[in-house]
Enzyme design. Structure first.
Site, PDB file in Angstrom:
ATOM      1  N   GLU A   1      -0.802  -7.922   5.744  1.00  0.00           N
ATOM      2  CA  GLU A   1      -0.547  -8.240   7.157  1.00  0.00           C
ATOM      3  C   GLU A   1      -1.808  -8.030   8.114  1.00  0.00           C
ATOM      4  O   GLU A   1      -1.805  -8.638   9.116  1.00  0.00           O
ATOM      5  CB  GLU A   1       0.425  -7.234   7.442  1.00  0.00           C
ATOM      6  CG  GLU A   1      -0.054  -5.852   7.811  1.00  0.00           C
ATOM      7  CD  GLU A   1      -0.311  -5.120   6.528  1.00  0.00           C
ATOM      8  OE1 GLU A   1      -0.214  -5.612   5.526  1.00  0.00           O
ATOM      9  OE2 GLU A   1      -0.795  -3.864   6.744  1.00  0.00           O
ATOM     10  N   HIS A  55      -3.406  -4.774   1.915  1.00  0.00           N
ATOM     11  CA  HIS A  55      -2.569  -4.947   3.367  1.00  0.00           C
ATOM     12  C   HIS A  55      -2.480  -6.294   3.749  1.00  0.00           C
ATOM     13  O   HIS A  55      -3.398  -7.003   4.330  1.00  0.00           O
ATOM     14  CB  HIS A  55      -3.293  -4.164   4.569  1.00  0.00           C
ATOM     15  CG  HIS A  55      -3.220  -2.713   4.364  1.00  0.00           C
ATOM     16  ND1 HIS A  55      -2.370  -2.082   5.235  1.00  0.00           N
ATOM     17  CD2 HIS A  55      -3.771  -1.526   3.734  1.00  0.00           C
ATOM     18  CE1 HIS A  55      -2.442  -0.629   5.078  1.00  0.00           C
ATOM     19  NE2 HIS A  55      -3.230  -0.509   4.185  1.00  0.00           N
ATOM     20  N   CYS A 114       0.850  -1.169  -0.008  1.00  0.00           N
ATOM     21  CA  CYS A 114      -0.204   0.143  -0.134  1.00  0.00           C
ATOM     22  C   CYS A 114       0.851   1.270  -0.051  1.00  0.00           C
ATOM     23  O   CYS A 114       1.561   1.626  -1.121  1.00  0.00           O
ATOM     24  CB  CYS A 114      -1.092  -0.085   1.005  1.00  0.00           C
ATOM     25  SG  CYS A 114      -2.452   1.233   0.763  1.00  0.00           S
TER      26      CYS A 114
END
Ligand code: GLN
Length: 192
Positions: free
Chosen positions: A177, A175, A81
């Protein structure tokens, strides 16, 4: 060879989540805030957050120049991102003083998937990732408007590249994560 140390650029953004993802995969992860930290790592994750803020902090921390040199010398990097925006060659709708690291031949437009309310999730097929589609969380994500010939597009949403690679530079517009799915981090670690 000693195991590789993977840095996470820790100036702003979701640093902790990336460190946790890397450690869950058994990697030796180190938060990078200073040029001395950068010297200790073999590869670097650039997390999501605000690319404008990180761009300014790269200058004030003294990290910009050594980071550019490491990228030039072939250090593997994974930008997610805002991290993808920082690694792109050209940034549209950035701050006037926002400087990119130009490590991957992409033109990206900030926040172009829509405003915060338009943040969304999607299941994507990603080349090189096995075991079914990857669940991706997009938060004020950048849109890739142009990818150079040397860029391999690994995944797309609505015809826009959202996972891409050029040499040792891997980027994604979302994202990874946050979704509890570590397969992109795993793909990155395979390249380190
Ligand atoms: N909109 C942010 C930027 O331009 C990126 C958003 C994110 O990292 N989730 O830097």
């Amino acid at each position: 060879m000693p195991p590789a140390t993977i840095g996470v650029l820790a100036l702003q953004g979701d640093v902790r989540e990336h460190v946790a993802a890397l450690r869950a995969l058994g990697a030796d992860a180190l938060e990078v805030r200073t040029p001395a930290d950068l010297e200790r790592v073999d590869a670097l994750v650039l997390p999501g957050g605000e690319s404008t803020a990180v761009s300014l902090l790269l200058a004030s921390s003294g990290l910009r120049q050594p980071l550019e040199a490491r990228l030039e010398a072939g250090m593997p990097a994974f930008g997610t991102c805002a991290g993808m925006i920082l690694l792109a060659r050209e940034v549209l709708d950035g701050r006037a003083d926002q400087q990119s690291l130009a490590a991957i031949d992409l033109t990206v437009r900030r926040n172009a998937f829509g405003p915060q309310a338009a943040s969304f999730e999607a299941d994507l097929d990603v080349a090189g990732v096995t075991g079914g589609p990857l669940h991706a969380v997009f938060i004020r994500a950048p849109v890739v408007e142009k990818a150079g010939d040397a860029v391999e597009v690994l995944g797309e949403v609505d015809g826009h590249p959202v996972v891409a690679r050029q040499g040792k530079i891997l980027v994604c517009a979302f994202h990874p994560e946050l979704a509890g799915d570590l397969r992109l981090h795993e793909l990155f670690l395979q390249e380190v």
